[in-house]
Design an enzyme around this catalytic site. Sequence first.
Site, PDB file in Angstrom:
ATOM      1  N   ASP A  57       4.294  -3.288  -6.694  1.00 19.87           N
ATOM      2  CA  ASP A  57       3.625  -2.602  -5.585  1.00 19.87           C
ATOM      3  C   ASP A  57       4.662  -2.094  -4.587  1.00 19.87           C
ATOM      4  OD1 ASP A  57       1.002  -2.104  -3.934  1.00 19.87           O
ATOM      5  OD2 ASP A  57       2.375  -3.135  -2.579  1.00 19.87           O
ATOM      6  N   LYS A  83      -0.330   5.220  -2.804  1.00 19.17           N
ATOM      7  CA  LYS A  83       0.403   4.754  -3.986  1.00 19.17           C
ATOM      8  C   LYS A  83       0.000   3.317  -4.316  1.00 19.17           C
ATOM      9  CE  LYS A  83       3.079   1.627  -2.010  1.00 19.17           C
ATOM     10  NZ  LYS A  83       3.260   0.229  -2.455  1.00 19.17           N
ATOM     11  N   ILE A 123      -2.584  -1.168   6.137  1.00 20.02           N
ATOM     12  CA  ILE A 123      -1.848   0.080   5.951  1.00 20.02           C
ATOM     13  C   ILE A 123      -2.594   1.250   6.584  1.00 20.02           C
ATOM     14  CG2 ILE A 123      -2.862   0.637   3.700  1.00 20.02           C
ATOM     15  CD1 ILE A 123       0.802   1.197   4.793  1.00 20.02           C
ATOM     16  N   SER A 128     -15.594   1.368   4.435  1.00 17.98           N
ATOM     17  CA  SER A 128     -15.053   0.027   4.264  1.00 17.98           C
ATOM     18  C   SER A 128     -16.196  -0.970   4.277  1.00 17.98           C
ATOM     19  CB  SER A 128     -14.060  -0.310   5.380  1.00 17.98           C
ATOM     20  OG  SER A 128     -13.657  -1.660   5.308  1.00 17.98           O
ATOM     21  N   ARG A 129     -16.073  -2.009   3.477  1.00 20.99           N
ATOM     22  CA  ARG A 129     -17.098  -3.056   3.483  1.00 20.99           C
ATOM     23  C   ARG A 129     -16.971  -3.972   4.683  1.00 20.99           C
ATOM     24  NH1 ARG A 129     -16.177  -5.833  -2.153  1.00 20.99           N
ATOM     25  NH2 ARG A 129     -14.033  -5.403  -1.483  1.00 20.99           N
TER      26      ARG A 129
END
Length: 307
Positions: free
Chosen positions: A167, A89, A13, A35-36
């Site tokens: 979701d 969201k 996304i 971010s990992r």
Amino acid sequence: MAEKLALVGIGKIARDQHIPAINANPDWSLAAAVSRHAGVDGIDHFQDIDALLENRPDITVVSLAIPPQPRFDYAAKALRAGKHVMLEKPPGQSLAECFTLEQMAKEHGVTLFATWHSRHADNVPALKAFLAERTLKRLKITWKEDVRRWHPGQEWIWEPGGMGVFDPGINALSILTEILPYPVHLTGATLEFPENRATPIAANLDFADPTGAEMSAVFDWRQEGPQTWDIDIETDRGCAKLSLGGERLEIEGAPATQGANHEYANLYARMAELVKTGRSDVDLSPMIHVCDAFSLGRRLTTDAFHF
């Protein structure tokens, strides 16, 4: 001068929607990624929010595009550091978390934006205007998509807090709560849980409308082929159909009005406005319906789900 923004979570996304929308808006400068597992070429990359806040105090805005389960901790740290925060969201994995974040934003004098991208689809305002001048008789939401297409291998959606089919379903509820000229509440639901999962794969919802209109929703994550994101409406003076999640609208049999995918561009424009004016936008009405569905829903067990 453009606000320096850090994007947390560099997944599908983020690459499909967040990054293009940020880069296209002169109010924003994408200055860092957290971010990992992934980064963004040409900007600083950090493994966690603590490293970001320690090393880039010049960044003023943090946009969180990570799953809801860890989101509260990330948002709370950013707010405490005096950063404006934008939430993908759903805004959290519980209402209590969201209320707490809203209060924290007030205490620290920063902006908090709980986003609902489907509300910003091109034809949602036109449908809202249509309903404002009519009496609703029937409203039916049909939101069916293929979880394997949109969330390939993402196990978090099946864990507590991940919401399962809600979701995507919450996108429909965000449109519902935007277009109606009055609030409605849930009266009942059936939720289908795969025998090996902690969140539902399908749901049927019924609502009480204060004017007596018939109102329901069907969510399903097992649809293959063409995807369905429709809201069918009947009023005392004509019908309307919103489809493609809000990009297409047909009113009273007229040819459909076709929009484009501007949802995330509109979200970042709204966030820029909120930051400039020192305001927050935290509407939790779509999430209230989801929580009520889990509270009132009758649980049914269905076949196991595997990616």
